[in-house]
Design an enzyme around this catalytic site. Structure first.
Site, mmCIF file in Angstrom:
data_model
loop_
_atom_site.group_PDB
_atom_site.id
_atom_site.type_symbol
_atom_site.label_atom_id
_atom_site.label_comp_id
_atom_site.label_asym_id
_atom_site.label_seq_id
_atom_site.Cartn_x
_atom_site.Cartn_y
_atom_site.Cartn_z
ATOM 1 N N TYR A 253 -14.998 -19.604 -14.407
ATOM 2 C CA TYR A 253 -13.973 -19.069 -15.306
ATOM 3 C C TYR A 253 -12.554 -19.322 -14.803
ATOM 4 O O TYR A 253 -11.633 -18.612 -15.195
ATOM 5 C CB TYR A 253 -14.205 -17.566 -15.512
ATOM 6 C CG TYR A 253 -15.284 -17.259 -16.532
ATOM 7 C CD1 TYR A 253 -15.137 -17.631 -17.871
ATOM 8 C CD2 TYR A 253 -16.451 -16.588 -16.178
ATOM 9 C CE1 TYR A 253 -16.120 -17.352 -18.811
ATOM 10 C CE2 TYR A 253 -17.442 -16.301 -17.116
ATOM 11 C CZ TYR A 253 -17.261 -16.685 -18.426
ATOM 12 O OH TYR A 253 -18.235 -16.401 -19.368
ATOM 13 N N PHE B 61 -7.801 -9.918 -17.873
ATOM 14 C CA PHE B 61 -9.227 -9.550 -17.812
ATOM 15 C C PHE B 61 -10.014 -10.334 -16.765
ATOM 16 O O PHE B 61 -11.218 -10.137 -16.614
ATOM 17 C CB PHE B 61 -9.881 -9.735 -19.189
ATOM 18 C CG PHE B 61 -9.764 -11.139 -19.747
ATOM 19 C CD1 PHE B 61 -10.626 -12.147 -19.341
ATOM 20 C CD2 PHE B 61 -8.783 -11.446 -20.699
ATOM 21 C CE1 PHE B 61 -10.524 -13.434 -19.851
ATOM 22 C CE2 PHE B 61 -8.673 -12.748 -21.212
ATOM 23 C CZ PHE B 61 -9.546 -13.736 -20.788
ATOM 24 N N ARG C 134 -21.815 -20.824 -31.491
ATOM 25 C CA ARG C 134 -20.618 -19.956 -31.471
ATOM 26 C C ARG C 134 -20.624 -19.060 -32.712
ATOM 27 O O ARG C 134 -20.251 -17.895 -32.631
ATOM 28 C CB ARG C 134 -19.339 -20.789 -31.421
ATOM 29 C CG ARG C 134 -19.201 -21.600 -30.156
ATOM 30 C CD ARG C 134 -18.199 -21.233 -29.128
ATOM 31 N NE ARG C 134 -17.181 -20.288 -29.372
ATOM 32 C CZ ARG C 134 -16.578 -19.604 -28.391
ATOM 33 N NH1 ARG C 134 -16.948 -19.786 -27.125
ATOM 34 N NH2 ARG C 134 -15.621 -18.754 -28.655
ATOM 35 N N THR D 253 -15.296 -13.080 -29.802
ATOM 36 C CA THR D 253 -15.286 -12.600 -28.418
ATOM 37 C C THR D 253 -15.159 -11.083 -28.325
ATOM 38 O O THR D 253 -15.876 -10.438 -27.562
ATOM 39 C CB THR D 253 -14.091 -13.236 -27.671
ATOM 40 O OG1 THR D 253 -14.138 -14.644 -27.853
ATOM 41 C CG2 THR D 253 -14.118 -12.914 -26.188
ATOM 42 N N ARG E 234 -22.921 -10.719 -30.975
ATOM 43 C CA ARG E 234 -21.960 -9.804 -30.365
ATOM 44 C C ARG E 234 -21.689 -8.607 -31.272
ATOM 45 O O ARG E 234 -21.456 -7.493 -30.791
ATOM 46 C CB ARG E 234 -20.671 -10.553 -30.035
ATOM 47 C CG ARG E 234 -20.833 -11.466 -28.811
ATOM 48 C CD ARG E 234 -19.705 -12.454 -28.704
ATOM 49 N NE ARG E 234 -19.630 -13.093 -27.391
ATOM 50 C CZ ARG E 234 -18.761 -14.042 -27.091
ATOM 51 N NH1 ARG E 234 -17.906 -14.488 -28.001
ATOM 52 N NH2 ARG E 234 -18.750 -14.565 -25.878
ATOM 53 N N ASN F 184 -20.095 -8.769 -23.391
ATOM 54 C CA ASN F 184 -20.310 -9.212 -24.777
ATOM 55 C C ASN F 184 -21.528 -10.125 -24.943
ATOM 56 O O ASN F 184 -21.540 -11.009 -25.788
ATOM 57 C CB ASN F 184 -19.026 -9.835 -25.328
ATOM 58 C CG ASN F 184 -18.586 -11.057 -24.547
ATOM 59 O OD1 ASN F 184 -19.258 -11.466 -23.593
ATOM 60 N ND2 ASN F 184 -17.491 -11.655 -24.933
ATOM 61 N N HIS G 27 -22.605 -16.224 -23.776
ATOM 62 C CA HIS G 27 -21.576 -17.254 -23.646
ATOM 63 C C HIS G 27 -22.012 -18.473 -24.429
ATOM 64 O O HIS G 27 -23.203 -18.767 -24.523
ATOM 65 C CB HIS G 27 -21.391 -17.647 -22.171
ATOM 66 C CG HIS G 27 -20.532 -18.859 -22.001
ATOM 67 N ND1 HIS G 27 -19.162 -18.796 -21.987
ATOM 68 C CD2 HIS G 27 -20.854 -20.185 -21.907
ATOM 69 C CE1 HIS G 27 -18.665 -20.027 -21.870
ATOM 70 N NE2 HIS G 27 -19.675 -20.886 -21.810
ATOM 71 N N GLU H 65 -19.999 -27.483 -18.554
ATOM 72 C CA GLU H 65 -20.784 -26.271 -18.319
ATOM 73 C C GLU H 65 -22.272 -26.573 -18.112
ATOM 74 O O GLU H 65 -22.930 -25.930 -17.294
ATOM 75 C CB GLU H 65 -20.581 -25.296 -19.479
ATOM 76 C CG GLU H 65 -19.145 -24.782 -19.528
ATOM 77 C CD GLU H 65 -18.850 -23.902 -20.723
ATOM 78 O OE1 GLU H 65 -17.698 -23.437 -20.829
ATOM 79 O OE2 GLU H 65 -19.745 -23.675 -21.554
HETATM 80 O O1 YYY Z 1 -15.462 -18.188 -25.339
HETATM 81 P P1 YYY Z 1 -15.575 -16.684 -25.417
HETATM 82 O O2 YYY Z 1 -16.575 -16.114 -24.455
HETATM 83 O O3 YYY Z 1 -15.810 -16.195 -26.814
HETATM 84 O O4 YYY Z 1 -14.148 -16.066 -25.014
HETATM 85 P P2 YYY Z 1 -13.012 -16.582 -24.005
HETATM 86 O O5 YYY Z 1 -11.689 -16.328 -24.664
HETATM 87 O O6 YYY Z 1 -13.301 -17.970 -23.529
HETATM 88 O O7 YYY Z 1 -13.144 -15.553 -22.786
HETATM 89 C C1 YYY Z 1 -14.187 -15.710 -21.849
HETATM 90 C C2 YYY Z 1 -14.737 -14.354 -21.516
HETATM 91 O O8 YYY Z 1 -13.714 -13.538 -20.938
HETATM 92 C C3 YYY Z 1 -15.245 -13.520 -22.702
HETATM 93 O O9 YYY Z 1 -16.524 -13.870 -23.134
HETATM 94 C C4 YYY Z 1 -15.221 -12.143 -22.102
HETATM 95 C C5 YYY Z 1 -13.990 -12.172 -21.207
HETATM 96 N N1 YYY Z 1 -12.853 -11.529 -21.901
HETATM 97 C C6 YYY Z 1 -12.544 -10.210 -21.574
HETATM 98 O O10 YYY Z 1 -13.202 -9.623 -20.719
HETATM 99 N N2 YYY Z 1 -11.511 -9.571 -22.213
HETATM 100 C C7 YYY Z 1 -10.796 -10.204 -23.159
HETATM 101 N N3 YYY Z 1 -9.791 -9.562 -23.767
HETATM 102 C C8 YYY Z 1 -11.081 -11.546 -23.489
HETATM 103 C C9 YYY Z 1 -12.134 -12.192 -22.846
HETATM 104 MG MG MG Z 2 -14.680 -19.484 -23.915
#
Ligand code: YYY
Ligand code: MG
Length: 155
Positions: free
Chosen positions: A52, A60, A88, A94, A108, A118, A121, A132
Site C-alpha cells: 500500500y 488512513f 470492482r 470503498t 462491501r 471493508n 480488495h 498485484e
Molecule cells: O481500491 P479500494 O480498496 O476501493 O480503495 P483505495 O482508495 O485504493 O484505498 C485502499 C484501502 O485503504 C481501502 O480498501 C481501505 C483503506 N481506506 C481507509 O482505511 N480509509 C479511507 N478513507 C480510504 C481507504
Molecule cells: Mg485501490
C-alpha cells in the site's frame, strides 16, 4: 470480449468469519469468474506497507497497514472477460456508508464494517493488476497462462 486477469483479496475481517469467507468464495463462482490461483496467507507489517505504499502519507495509512497485517487473508487470481471492472463492481464502493446506501447488494454494502475493514480488495487497472498479481503470486506467468487458456475462452 477480452479475457482479463485481476487480483482479488478477501481481507482479514472477512476471513475471520468462516461463513463470510464461504459466502465470498461462492460469490466469485456465481459471477462467472474462473479461479486461476488461490492462496491463503498472512502479511507482516512490512508486506502491508510495501503493498500500500501508494497510500503512504494518507490519514488512513497506519490503520490500513495495521489491519491488513492483523490476520490471515485469501488471495485469488481471477479470470473473466473484463475481470477488473466486474470484480470492482461486485465489491462496491470503498467507503462503507456509500456502499451501504448506494450499492446495498454489493459485497462491501452487505459485509463492510468500516472504511478500513471493508472485506475485499480488487485491482483497479491493468497495470495494478499486473503489479498485484506479481506481488502475491511471484511464480505466476500471465503470458504463459493466456497463451494456454485464451484459445478455449474464445471458442
Ligand atoms: O481500491 P479500494 O480498496 O476501493 O480503495 P483505495 O482508495 O485504493 O484505498 C485502499 C484501502 O485503504 C481501502 O480498501 C481501505 C483503506 N481506506 C481507509 O482505511 N480509509 C479511507 N478513507 C480510504 C481507504
Ligand atoms: Mg485501490
Amino acid at each position: 470480449k477480452v479475457l482479463q486477469l485481476t487480483l482479488a483479496v478477501i481481507k482479514p475481517d472477512a476471513v475471520a468469519h468462516p461463513l463470510m469467507l464461504e459466502a465470498l468464495h461462492q460469490r466469485i463462482l456465481d459471477n462467472n469468474f474462473v479461479i486461476v490461483r488461490r492462496k491463503d496467507l498472512a502479511w507482516t507489517r512490512e508486506d502491508s506497507q510495501r503493498f500500500y505504499c501508494e497510500h503512504s502519507g494518507r490519514f488512513f495509512y497506519q490503520r490500513l497497514v495495521e489491519f491488513m497485517s492483523s490476520g490471515p487473508m485469501r488471495a485469488y487470481i481471477l479470470a473473466r472477460e473484463d475481470a477488473i471492472r466486474h470484480w470492482r463492481e461486485l465489491m462496491g464502493p470503498t467507503k462503507v456508508f456509500r456502499a451501504r446506501y448506494t450499492s446495498p447488494a454489493s459485497i462491501r454494502g452487505q459485509f463492510g464494517l468500516t472504511d478500513t475493514r471493508n472485506t475485499t480488495h480488487g485491482s483497479d487497472s491493468v497495470e495494478s493488476a499486473q503489479r498485484e498479481i506479481d506481488f502475491f503470486f511471484p511464480d505466476f506467468c500471465a503470458e504463459e497462462w493466456m497463451k494456454k487458456e485464451e484459445p478455449s475462452f474464445r471458442s
